[in-house]
Design a protein around this motif. Structure first.
Motif, PDB file in Angstrom:
ATOM      1  N   GLU A   1     108.621  63.653  54.312  1.00  0.00           N
ATOM      2  CA  GLU A   1     108.881  63.043  55.621  1.00  0.00           C
ATOM      3  C   GLU A   1     109.847  61.868  55.531  1.00  0.00           C
ATOM      4  O   GLU A   1     109.718  61.028  54.651  1.00  0.00           O
TER       5      GLU A   1
ATOM      6  N   ASP B   1     101.963  57.452  56.914  1.00  0.00           N
ATOM      7  CA  ASP B   1     101.126  57.281  58.117  1.00  0.00           C
ATOM      8  C   ASP B   1     101.942  57.067  59.387  1.00  0.00           C
ATOM      9  O   ASP B   1     101.398  57.003  60.486  1.00  0.00           O
TER      10      ASP B   1
ATOM     11  N   ILE C   1     104.306  57.512  62.629  1.00  0.00           N
ATOM     12  CA  ILE C   1     104.722  58.543  63.582  1.00  0.00           C
ATOM     13  C   ILE C   1     105.845  57.928  64.423  1.00  0.00           C
ATOM     14  O   ILE C   1     106.092  56.727  64.334  1.00  0.00           O
TER      15      ILE C   1
ATOM     16  N   ARG D   1     100.507  70.110  63.323  1.00  0.00           N
ATOM     17  CA  ARG D   1     100.268  68.645  63.254  1.00  0.00           C
ATOM     18  C   ARG D   1     101.585  67.944  62.971  1.00  0.00           C
ATOM     19  O   ARG D   1     101.871  66.885  63.516  1.00  0.00           O
ATOM     20  N   GLN D   2     102.380  68.555  62.089  1.00  0.00           N
ATOM     21  CA  GLN D   2     103.678  67.977  61.732  1.00  0.00           C
ATOM     22  C   GLN D   2     104.592  67.940  62.966  1.00  0.00           C
ATOM     23  O   GLN D   2     105.267  66.957  63.220  1.00  0.00           O
TER      24      GLN D   2
ATOM     25  N   SER E   1     103.795  67.739  66.112  1.00  0.00           N
ATOM     26  CA  SER E   1     103.447  66.710  67.096  1.00  0.00           C
ATOM     27  C   SER E   1     103.754  65.312  66.554  1.00  0.00           C
ATOM     28  O   SER E   1     103.929  64.370  67.315  1.00  0.00           O
ATOM     29  N   LYS E   2     103.846  65.194  65.231  1.00  0.00           N
ATOM     30  CA  LYS E   2     104.230  63.911  64.636  1.00  0.00           C
ATOM     31  C   LYS E   2     105.728  63.669  64.850  1.00  0.00           C
ATOM     32  O   LYS E   2     106.160  62.566  65.140  1.00  0.00           O
ATOM     33  N   GLU E   3     106.518  64.737  64.703  1.00  0.00           N
ATOM     34  CA  GLU E   3     107.972  64.609  64.835  1.00  0.00           C
ATOM     35  C   GLU E   3     108.391  64.447  66.289  1.00  0.00           C
ATOM     36  O   GLU E   3     109.373  63.793  66.593  1.00  0.00           O
TER      37      GLU E   3
ATOM     38  N   PRO F   1     106.691  63.463  69.819  1.00  0.00           N
ATOM     39  CA  PRO F   1     105.506  63.053  70.582  1.00  0.00           C
ATOM     40  C   PRO F   1     105.442  63.641  71.991  1.00  0.00           C
ATOM     41  O   PRO F   1     104.409  63.567  72.632  1.00  0.00           O
TER      42      PRO F   1
END
Length: 715
Positions: A295, A353, A355, A399-400, A402-404, A406
């Motif tokens: 990341e 951690d 985002i 999950r990745q 939605s992290k990249e 929002p």
């Protein structure tokens, strides 16, 4: 990088297809980073395969370049942002990292709906605009306009943009200068990104080229000579260096706008003065994934100097993250450097951690204001792995995602293996699912698109009693509708539970809430406000957390079809609580509260709201009837029709649900000659005669009982 006076952090923003990425190519060529011959066709900033295929920008891309202006080298950190409305989240996040926005407008189409949206996003973040009018070559060669017509058309584009800027900056106290753009001051440029030439008032004075000469060369097809005599990159980069603020000018004004911490603290001082020796403060605006490095968090360094090996706090998470490398972006490539000082845009690995929206710092501090996205998801698809073996990998990938991004919401149901992915439109979800298949190699099945609904009360309710299962606790509740101005203030983050109480009170009163009500605000959930009007009830304080839990449950799943409730003001008038804590535990209070809220909502004539979109279709005269018929045939209404150039413009609104599949229908109805765009326009109450059927349909899809609660009898 170490002299902030010579740094410019800028974003290029515009309506879809107005030429941002082509313009960026020119700037890269001017800075010697790509070959001059392929600039404009290479689209160097569209680094993803699907961006090149679709011919649109999907992800904001960063690049750093240098430009010599008045004998001094300047560092320009540029972010090329997407124009398509489905990817507006990237634009909002990019604006947090920059101090200037170069707004690009197509000379033929003029200012469009998305131009207004990106301008608003820039000004809300305190980012200064300048204007570049692109595709001027089309006015000369395609539309064969004479000098007078052309001047008139260009002046009207500038006037439209200025009207937008004026309307938005009037209320901003921290902007004391006039931010409107003007040809005389050099904050407007004209040109053609495709043919690589450009002019502005200062460049005309420097090169002696005037519009008459430009028109001659353009008509004689001497575009190469035009490019050599007045190259676009010089005109635009000079404008950037001269008119955009450097971090030292911008940060003292921007910090109070985006950060609500203590103004006199050391951190505040070092951010305002761009102090590279101060504590480290990095605001993460984008998360990307590199197959080799993992990341990468990109963002603006407001204070301090980032170096490898530092241990930093990430807001909202415990413990520290260790920086593994720091660098800057060069389009698709990332160049590692020893350190990145304050005032720059950095790319950092090791912040596992973080985002998009995190505050990363060397000391614990108040985080930056959250980045508010103007629109919320309106369309959902179910997605499941074709092979069960891929399930863990799919969950990890979602999950990745939605992290990249929002603006994408993911709901993972581990029991059924079905996952819901919600986004801004059909294209948004299509791109994300395609990327999961292509980049991660996970074959997936996606369901039909499902539209997201809301529920909202239409009037004030009576006082309703909620009784706990053991009949020992009672709550008395009523609901009324929340004023639209207050809803907007909450949506824009002007009033939230994270603010000091006094500030929140003032913000709510400013939006029109009565003084007494604003003093009793106990909780805000979504766009719903909970008011505690009780006086001196024993044990209420220790039960309040459970009450709020019951309230949130009731609001997340409204009584009609378990869709989220919005825009309601809920008052707690009175409560009877059992003396003994055992008899007022979660199993008693939560159901009682949930029931009371649902019943008062039903009494307030709660209705289903559907998401709607503004639609604009540009179409030749002979297809106008077909185009307006497409809107009307979708339960939409046509608000306006007018002539613009040789095209007719049809403007209207239609429900999102009916707009699914619109693109193929409008193409066949107008023989492929219409161009159109849609923009989410919030929610509106669905017609009464359609409500029962839609409620049944949603309840059936969710596996709920089909009969509504007995108290609902008004359909």
């Amino acid at each position: 990088m170490n002299t902030p006076e010579h740094i410019r952090n800028i974003a290029i923003a515009a309506h879809v297809d107005h030429g941002k990425t082509t313009l960026t190519d020119n700037l890269l060529a001017g800075a010697g980073m790509i070959s001059d011959d392929t600039a404009g066709e290479q689209l160097a900033m569209d680094t993803e395969e699907d961006e090149q295929e679709r011919g649109i920008t999907i992800d904001a891309a960063n690049v750093s370049m240098t430009h010599e202006y008045e004998d001094t080298n300047h560092l320009i950190n540029l972010i090329d942002t997407p124009g398509h409305v489905d990817f507006g989240g990237d634009v909002t996040r990019a604006m947090r990292a920059v101090d200037g926005a170069l707004v690009v407008v197509d000379a033929v189409e003029g200012a469009m709906p998305q131009t207004e949206t990106v301008l608003r996003q820039a000004l809300r973040e305190g980012v200064k605009p300048t204007l570049f009018i692109n595709k001027v070559d089309r006015l000369i060669s395609e539309l064969q306009e004479g000098p007078e017509e052309m001047q008139k058309r260009l002046m009207s584009v500038i006037a439209d943009v200025n009207e937008l800027i004026r309307g938005m900056t009037e209320e901003m106290d921290d902007i004391d200068e006039d931010w409107t753009v003007s040809v005389e001051e050099g904050t407007v440029g004209f040109g053609s990104a495709l043919y690589k030439w450009g002019v502005s008032m200062p460049s005309m004075q420097r090169t002696g080229m005037d519009f008459g000469e430009i028109m001659e060369l353009e008509r004689a097809d001497k575009r190469q000579e035009l490019h050599e005599r007045t190259p676009l990159s010089d005109v635009v980069l000079d404008m950037v260096c001269e008119h955009f603020p450097n971090p030292i000018d911008a940060q003292p004004r921007r910090i109070p706008r985006i950060w609500r911490g203590d103004d006199d603290s050391e951190v505040a001082e070092s951010m305002k003065f761009v102090d590279e020796d101060g504590e480290i403060v990095l605001m993460v605006t984008d998360i990307g994934v590199d197959p080799h490095a993992g990341e990468i968090a990109a963002g603006r360094v407001f204070s301090g100097t980032l170096e490898k090996g530092q241990e930093l706090y990430v807001s909202g998470t415990a413990g520290k993250n260790r920086v593994q490398s720091v660098g800057i972006y060069m389009g698709g490539e990332r160049e590692e450097v020893e350190e990145v000082p304050a005032g720059n845009i950095a790319a950092v690995t090791g912040l596992k951690d973080a985002i998009a929206g995190s505050t990363v710092s060397s000391v614990e501090m108040t985080p930056f204001e959250s980045i508010d996205h103007i629109s919320e998801p309106v369309i959902t698809k179910s997605i499941e792995a074709k092979n069960m073996d891929d399930l863990p990998k799919l969950i990890e990938t979602l999950r990745q995602v939605s992290k990249e991004d929002p603006t994408i919401q993911i709901e993972i149901n581990e029991d059924t293996g079905e996952h819901l992915i919600s986004g801004q439109g059909e294209l948004h979800l299509e791109v994300q699912t395609q990327r999961i298949e292509r980049n991660q190699g996970i074959p997936v099945n996606t369901g039909e698109p499902i539209v997201v609904y809301r529920e909202a009360p239409q009037q004030a309710s009576r006082e309703v009693e909620g009784i706990s299962p053991n009949r020992h606790n009672r709550f008395y509740i009523s609901v009324e509708t929340l004023d639209q101005d207050i809803v907007d203030a909450i949506k824009l983050g002007d009033a939230s539970m994270d603010m000091p109480e006094l500030e929140r009170r003032e913000a709510l009163q400013e939006a029109g809430m009565e003084k007494e009500t604003s003093q009793n605000v106990e909780h805000i959930h979504g766009t719903n406000v909970f008011i505690d009007d009780t006086k001196g009830i024993q044990h209420l304080n220790e039960t309040m957390e459970l009450l709020i839990e019951g309230l949130e449950e009731a609001l997340n799943d409204g009584p009609l079809a378990a869709e989220p409730v919005q825009g309601s003001l809920i008052r707690l008038h009175d409560a009877r609580l059992h003396e003994d804590a055992i008899h007022r535990g979660p199993a008693q209070v939560i159901p009682a509260m949930r029931e009371a809220v649902h019943n008062s909502l039903i009494d307030a004539e709660i209705r289903l709201l559907e998401p709607i979109q503004n639609v604009r279709i540009d179409v030749p005269n002979e297809h106008m009837g077909a185009a307006s018929g497409e809107i009307q045939g979708r339960r939409g209404r046509v608000d306006d029709m007018y002539q613009e150039g040789d095209l007719m413009v049809v403007e209207g609104v239609a429900p999102v649900d009916e707009m699914i599949g619109f693109s193929s229908d409008i193409r066949s109805a107008t023989e492929g000659r219409a161009s159109w765009n849609t923009e989410n326009a919030g929610f509106q109450v669905m017609a009464d005669n359609l409500q029962p059927e839609k409620i049944d349909e949603i309840r059936e899809r969710k596996g709920m009982k089909l009969e509504l609660p007995e108290t609902v009898d008004y359909f």
